[in-house]
Write an enzyme that holds these catalytic residues in place. Structure first.
Site, short mmCIF file in Angstrom:
data_model
loop_
_atom_site.label_atom_id
_atom_site.label_comp_id
_atom_site.label_asym_id
_atom_site.label_seq_id
_atom_site.Cartn_x
_atom_site.Cartn_y
_atom_site.Cartn_z
CE LYS A 197 -0.28 3.23 4.84
NZ LYS A 197 -0.28 3.33 6.28
N GLY A 215 2.05 1.99 10.77
CA GLY A 215 2.97 3.13 10.65
C GLY A 215 3.65 3.53 11.93
CG HIS A 234 -6.04 1.56 5.03
ND1 HIS A 234 -5.67 2.55 5.90
CD2 HIS A 234 -4.97 0.73 4.92
CE1 HIS A 234 -4.42 2.33 6.30
NE2 HIS A 234 -3.98 1.23 5.72
CB SER A 277 4.96 -2.09 11.97
OG SER A 277 4.50 -0.78 12.26
CG ASN A 321 -1.76 1.21 1.38
OD1 ASN A 321 -1.85 2.01 0.47
ND2 ASN A 321 -2.38 1.37 2.55
CD GLU A 371 -3.31 5.35 6.68
OE1 GLU A 371 -3.23 5.44 5.45
OE2 GLU A 371 -2.41 4.85 7.39
CD GLU A 414 -3.64 -2.88 7.24
OE1 GLU A 414 -2.47 -2.96 6.87
OE2 GLU A 414 -4.39 -1.95 6.92
P1 PGA Z 1 2.61 0.10 7.68
O1 PGA Z 1 1.16 0.33 7.02
O2 PGA Z 1 3.18 -1.16 7.07
O3 PGA Z 1 3.38 1.32 7.31
O4 PGA Z 1 2.40 -0.05 9.14
C1 PGA Z 1 0.29 -0.75 6.79
C2 PGA Z 1 -0.99 -0.27 6.19
O5 PGA Z 1 -1.43 0.85 6.48
O6 PGA Z 1 -1.62 -0.99 5.39
#
Ligand code: PGA
Length: 252
Positions: free
Chosen positions: A10, A177, A98, A216, A8, A100, A171
Site C-alpha cells: 500500500k 486491515g 483493489h 488479514s 501489498n 481501496e 478479498e
Molecule cells: P490486510 O490487507 O492483509 O492488511 O488485511 C490486504 C489487502 O488489502 O490486500
C-alpha cells in the site's frame, strides 16, 4: 500450479526502507529455497526505482509489481504512472481492482476492465481483486457482487492472454486491515463460487487461473488458509510490511 504469495505494501515505505526490506527479504528467501511458491511484492511507484536498482545489483528472488497505473501508453494524465515506463524497471505484475481503488478513488468496473486489458496487452501479469462489503454480505448479495465484478472487470481480456498471466484475489472488504479474517467455511464457499464464475467467464482457462485470498492474512493463519480448496495463494497487506513476517507467510 505454484501458490502465489503476494504482498501489498500500500502507501508505506520510503525508498530507504524499501531498499532495507528488499535486502533483508532476499537474504531470507535465499537462505532456504522455497518450493512450489512464487513470491510477488506490489510496491508504491515511488519505490520501483529502488527495487530495479537492487535487482540489478543482485537478481531478486521474488517478482514485483505496481499498485496503480493509467491505461494509456503516455499522455496528459497528470500524476499517473505509465506501464510502458515502469517496464524498464523490471516490474512484471499490475494490481487492478483493489477495494481501496474502487472505494476511495471511484474506479468503476468499466475503468478496471480497461486497466486489465491494457496491462495484459502491455505484457504485464494482472492480479484482479474482487470482494463484497459487509453490508452486501449481510444482504445475501455475495454471488451477485462477485459475478458482477468478475464479469465486468474481465470483459475485455485479450484473446491471447495466458492463464498464468491472470490471478484473481478474493478479498472480503470487511476483512481488509481489520484483523477480522473470514472463517475457513466462508473462504471455501467464496473461492468455490469464484471458480464457478470463472468457469462461466473464462471457460477452459478457469481451472488454471490462480485465486488468492486476501484480508488479514498473518503468519499464524496463512497455513490453514492456503490449505483450503481453490485457494491458490494469498494477498497480504499489513503482515507483509516486515520482511520476517512475510517470509513466514511465504513458508506457511
Ligand atoms: P490486510 O490487507 O492483509 O492488511 O488485511 C490486504 C489487502 O488489502 O490486500
Amino acid at each position: 500450479m505454484k501458490k502465489l504469495i503476494a504482498a501489498n505494501w500500500k502507501m508505506f515505505k520510503t525508498p530507504e526502507e524499501a531498499s532495507a526490506y528488499t535486502q533483508e527479504f532476499s537474504a531470507l528467501l535465499k537462505a532456504r529455497a522455497l518450493e512450489n511458491r512464487e513470491i510477488l511484492v506490489f510496491v508504491p511507484a515511488i519505490n520501483l526505482c529502488t527495487l530495479a536498482h537492487e535487482n540489478k545489483q543482485s537478481a531478486l528472488p521474488f517478482m514485483f509489481g505496481v499498485q496503480n497505473f493509467y491505461p494509456a501508453k503516455e499522455g496528459a494524465f497528470t500524476g499517473e504512472n505509465s506501464l510502458e515506463a515502469i517496464k524498464g524497471m523490471q516490474a512484471t505484475w499490475a494490481l487492478v481492482g483493489h477495494s481501496e481503488r474502487r472505494s476511495l478513488f471511484n474506479e468503476s468496473d468499466e475503468f478496471l476492465a480497461d486497466k486489465t486489458e491494457f496491462a495484459l496487452n502491455t505484457g504485464y501479469k494482472v492480479c484482479f481483486c474482487v470482494g463484497e462489503t459487509l453490508e452486501e454480505r449481510e444482504e445475501g448479495k455475495l454471488t451477485q457482487v462477485l459475478k458482477s465484478q468478475l464479469e465486468k472487470g474481465l470483459a475485455k481480456l485479450p484473446a491471447s492472454y495466458k492463464s498464468e498471466d491472470l490471478a484473481i484475489a478474493y478479498e472480503p472488504v470487511w476483512a481488509i486491515g481489520t484483523g477480522k479474517v473470514a472463517s475457513i467455511a466462508d473462504i471455501k464457499e467464496a473461492h468455490a463460487l469464484v471458480r464457478e464464475l470463472l468457469t462461466q467467464i473464462l471457460s477452459n482457462k478457469a481451472q488454471e487461473t490462480r485465486i488468492l485470498y486476501g484480508g488479514s492474512v498473518k503468519a499464524d493463519n496463512a497455513e490453514a488458509i492456503l490449505a483450503i480448496d481453490n485457494v491458490d495463494g494469498v494477498l497480504v497487506g499489513g503482515a507483509s510490511l516486515q520482511a520476517e513476517s512475510f517470509n513466514a507467510i511465504a513458508r506457511a
